[in-house]
Motif scaffolding. Structure first.
Motif, PDB file in Angstrom:
ATOM      1  N   PHE A 244      -4.676  -2.843   0.660  1.00  0.00           N
ATOM      2  CA  PHE A 244      -4.715  -2.773   2.129  1.00  0.00           C
ATOM      3  C   PHE A 244      -6.079  -3.164   2.705  1.00  0.00           C
ATOM      4  CE2 PHE A 244      -1.164   0.484   1.631  1.00  0.00           C
ATOM      5  CZ  PHE A 244      -0.184  -0.398   2.062  1.00  0.00           C
ATOM      6  N   ILE A 245      -7.154  -2.703   2.056  1.00  0.00           N
ATOM      7  CA  ILE A 245      -8.493  -3.031   2.579  1.00  0.00           C
ATOM      8  C   ILE A 245      -8.776  -4.526   2.420  1.00  0.00           C
ATOM      9  CG2 ILE A 245     -10.977  -2.693   2.209  1.00  0.00           C
ATOM     10  CD1 ILE A 245      -9.753  -0.413   3.763  1.00  0.00           C
ATOM     11  N   LYS A 246      -8.391  -5.080   1.278  1.00  0.00           N
ATOM     12  CA  LYS A 246      -8.602  -6.524   1.094  1.00  0.00           C
ATOM     13  C   LYS A 246      -7.766  -7.332   2.092  1.00  0.00           C
ATOM     14  CE  LYS A 246     -10.126  -6.671  -3.692  1.00  0.00           C
ATOM     15  NZ  LYS A 246      -9.661  -6.771  -5.078  1.00  0.00           N
ATOM     16  N   ARG A 247      -6.549  -6.891   2.347  1.00  0.00           N
ATOM     17  CA  ARG A 247      -5.709  -7.566   3.361  1.00  0.00           C
ATOM     18  C   ARG A 247      -6.436  -7.551   4.701  1.00  0.00           C
ATOM     19  NH1 ARG A 247      -0.266  -8.019   1.978  1.00  0.00           N
ATOM     20  NH2 ARG A 247       0.525  -7.810   4.096  1.00  0.00           N
TER      21      ARG A 247
ATOM     22  N   ILE B 138      -7.141  -4.342  13.033  1.00  0.00           N
ATOM     23  CA  ILE B 138      -7.076  -2.874  12.991  1.00  0.00           C
ATOM     24  C   ILE B 138      -5.639  -2.409  13.252  1.00  0.00           C
ATOM     25  CG2 ILE B 138      -7.855  -0.738  14.116  1.00  0.00           C
ATOM     26  CD1 ILE B 138     -10.561  -2.196  14.640  1.00  0.00           C
ATOM     27  N   LEU B 139      -4.985  -3.014  14.237  1.00  0.00           N
ATOM     28  CA  LEU B 139      -3.597  -2.638  14.538  1.00  0.00           C
ATOM     29  C   LEU B 139      -2.701  -2.848  13.311  1.00  0.00           C
ATOM     30  CD1 LEU B 139      -3.031  -4.159  18.126  1.00  0.00           C
ATOM     31  CD2 LEU B 139      -3.549  -1.781  17.537  1.00  0.00           C
ATOM     32  N   HIS B 140      -2.857  -3.988  12.660  1.00  0.00           N
ATOM     33  CA  HIS B 140      -2.002  -4.260  11.501  1.00  0.00           C
ATOM     34  C   HIS B 140      -2.344  -3.350  10.321  1.00  0.00           C
ATOM     35  CE1 HIS B 140       0.495  -7.543  12.920  1.00  0.00           C
ATOM     36  NE2 HIS B 140      -0.549  -8.022  13.558  1.00  0.00           N
ATOM     37  N   TYR B 141      -3.620  -3.005  10.179  1.00  0.00           N
ATOM     38  CA  TYR B 141      -4.002  -2.059   9.109  1.00  0.00           C
ATOM     39  C   TYR B 141      -3.343  -0.709   9.350  1.00  0.00           C
ATOM     40  CZ  TYR B 141      -6.800   0.821   5.983  1.00  0.00           C
ATOM     41  OH  TYR B 141      -7.187   1.697   5.000  1.00  0.00           O
TER      42      TYR B 141
ATOM     43  N   GLU C 271      -0.640  -0.148  10.970  1.00  0.00           N
ATOM     44  CA  GLU C 271       0.795  -0.308  10.747  1.00  0.00           C
ATOM     45  C   GLU C 271       1.125  -0.313   9.248  1.00  0.00           C
ATOM     46  OE1 GLU C 271       3.075  -0.072  12.842  1.00  0.00           O
ATOM     47  OE2 GLU C 271       4.838  -0.951  11.897  1.00  0.00           O
ATOM     48  N   GLU C 272       0.258  -0.966   8.460  1.00  0.00           N
ATOM     49  CA  GLU C 272       0.519  -1.051   7.016  1.00  0.00           C
ATOM     50  C   GLU C 272       0.282   0.280   6.306  1.00  0.00           C
ATOM     51  OE1 GLU C 272      -0.305  -5.788   6.075  1.00  0.00           O
ATOM     52  OE2 GLU C 272      -1.751  -4.329   5.362  1.00  0.00           O
ATOM     53  N   THR C 273      -0.741   1.036   6.766  1.00  0.00           N
ATOM     54  CA  THR C 273      -1.120   2.253   6.032  1.00  0.00           C
ATOM     55  C   THR C 273      -0.546   3.523   6.648  1.00  0.00           C
ATOM     56  OG1 THR C 273      -3.189   2.466   7.286  1.00  0.00           O
ATOM     57  CG2 THR C 273      -3.296   1.240   5.213  1.00  0.00           C
ATOM     58  N   ARG C 274      -0.125   3.470   7.906  1.00  0.00           N
ATOM     59  CA  ARG C 274       0.459   4.635   8.594  1.00  0.00           C
ATOM     60  C   ARG C 274       1.805   4.233   9.171  1.00  0.00           C
ATOM     61  NH1 ARG C 274      -4.932   4.858   7.060  1.00  0.00           N
ATOM     62  NH2 ARG C 274      -5.854   6.909   7.529  1.00  0.00           N
ATOM     63  N   PRO C 275       2.810   4.108   8.299  1.00  0.00           N
ATOM     64  CA  PRO C 275       4.092   3.560   8.769  1.00  0.00           C
ATOM     65  C   PRO C 275       4.856   4.479   9.730  1.00  0.00           C
ATOM     66  CG  PRO C 275       4.205   4.121   6.425  1.00  0.00           C
ATOM     67  CD  PRO C 275       2.794   4.348   6.849  1.00  0.00           C
TER      68      PRO C 275
END
Lengths: 197, 197
Positions: free
Chosen positions: B94-97, A76-79, A81-85
């Motif tokens: 992103f979701i697949k990642r 969740i943390l990495h998601y 970070e990836e989607t909300r830079p």
């Protein structure tokens, strides 16, 4: 009804895995709703049929976001970070990123799983303190050594990263752990009274 | 002497954490040398003073690469993916990642830490099979449910990802676990002889 609305965090107030996600959501200023899941009430609401559909691991947290439900707190943390830079929680440098992940992983796979509630229940009342202390000590010794090379103002350099999101909750949780409280200098028979004031 | 040479993987042949890194190195066709660390010889070479300087968690794997030593297998996998983008092992979406990371995390923090050698020693000979089986069953039930939504030809979609690098070694290791071997249909008293041929 829109499928995509404000993110919903399935969370338990004391859970350090929920806590680390709350910190990241707050740092990134992402508005979210909390759906509390009591790990204590009714034998643990995380084991209910309803929640098992949310997270088949029967653990908090889970995050419903962007129309999907994500589980496992580091994921969740990495998601996020990836989607909300905005307000980055990972450095740019590859080696520094790696140092952040090392600390996160040691906490998430080297310390946390061995001392969380469900494992301690399985270990049993009699042995649970010794057990928790053994694994926590091992993990924190390693983290201390890594931090001695990576830390600036925070775990890795001078910016708050995901490593800090993971470290702070577990550090605070440990302060209240009976084994750690009992071992604290201020609770020793030879601690001078003036030192505890 | 150059500091930066061929990567060196500190590895034990049976370790599923080492195995997942070996798979990624091979998929990405990164030449590397292996420095074996026996988890059995002399009480475990991972506990030696020399190796503790390599990895303060006293575990394999560790990877010396680009002049740095990296620990924690998922971290190493992500470092390889970030710095060696050839033959990608993470999807773009992103979701697949996130689905790849979920499976990796459940294995690395929900299954692996509770059934690895050092924990089983601590649980004790008498209870270790029941213990390992309990946690493995819980983790694999969850993974099965996630895979039913994410899998194509492989764990997530139709390309090999880091999730497959994590799943295959632990799946193969479990085939040989006494508790799982004993529970196998072909080892049941009511299994017809013709079914085992």
């Amino acid at each position: 009804m829109s499928v995509i609305g404000k993110p919903v965090l399935y969370s338990y107030w004391r859970s350090s895995c929920s806590w680390r996600v709350r910190i990241a959501l707050n740092l990134k200023e992402i508005p979210y709703d909390i759906k509390p899941v009591s790990l204590i009430k009714a034998g643990g609401e995380q084991h209910s049929n309803e929640y098992r559909d949310v997270n088949p691991m029967e653990q908090v947290p889970a995050l419903h976001i962007d129309g999907h439900t994500l589980v496992e707190s580091l994921n969740i943390l990495h998601y996020l970070e990836e989607t909300r830079p905005q307000r980055p929680l990972m450095p740019h440098d590859f080696i520094k990123r790696s140092k952040v992940r090392e600390i996160c992983e040691i906490i998430a796979s080297g310390v946390q799983p061995l001392q969380n509630l469900i494992v301690l229940i399985h270990v049993g009342e009699e042995k649970k303190n010794e057990w928790a202390q053994h694994w926590i000590t091992r993990g924190f010794r390693a983290i201390e050594k890594l931090l001695s090379a990576s830390a600036g103002k925070y775990c890795v350099g001078d910016e708050v990263t995901l490593a800090d999101c993971c470290l702070i909750p577990i550090d605070r949780e440990l302060e209240n752990h009976p084994a750690f409280r009992a071992a604290h200098p201020s609770n020793q028979p030879d601690c001078p009274p003036e030192a505890t004031k």
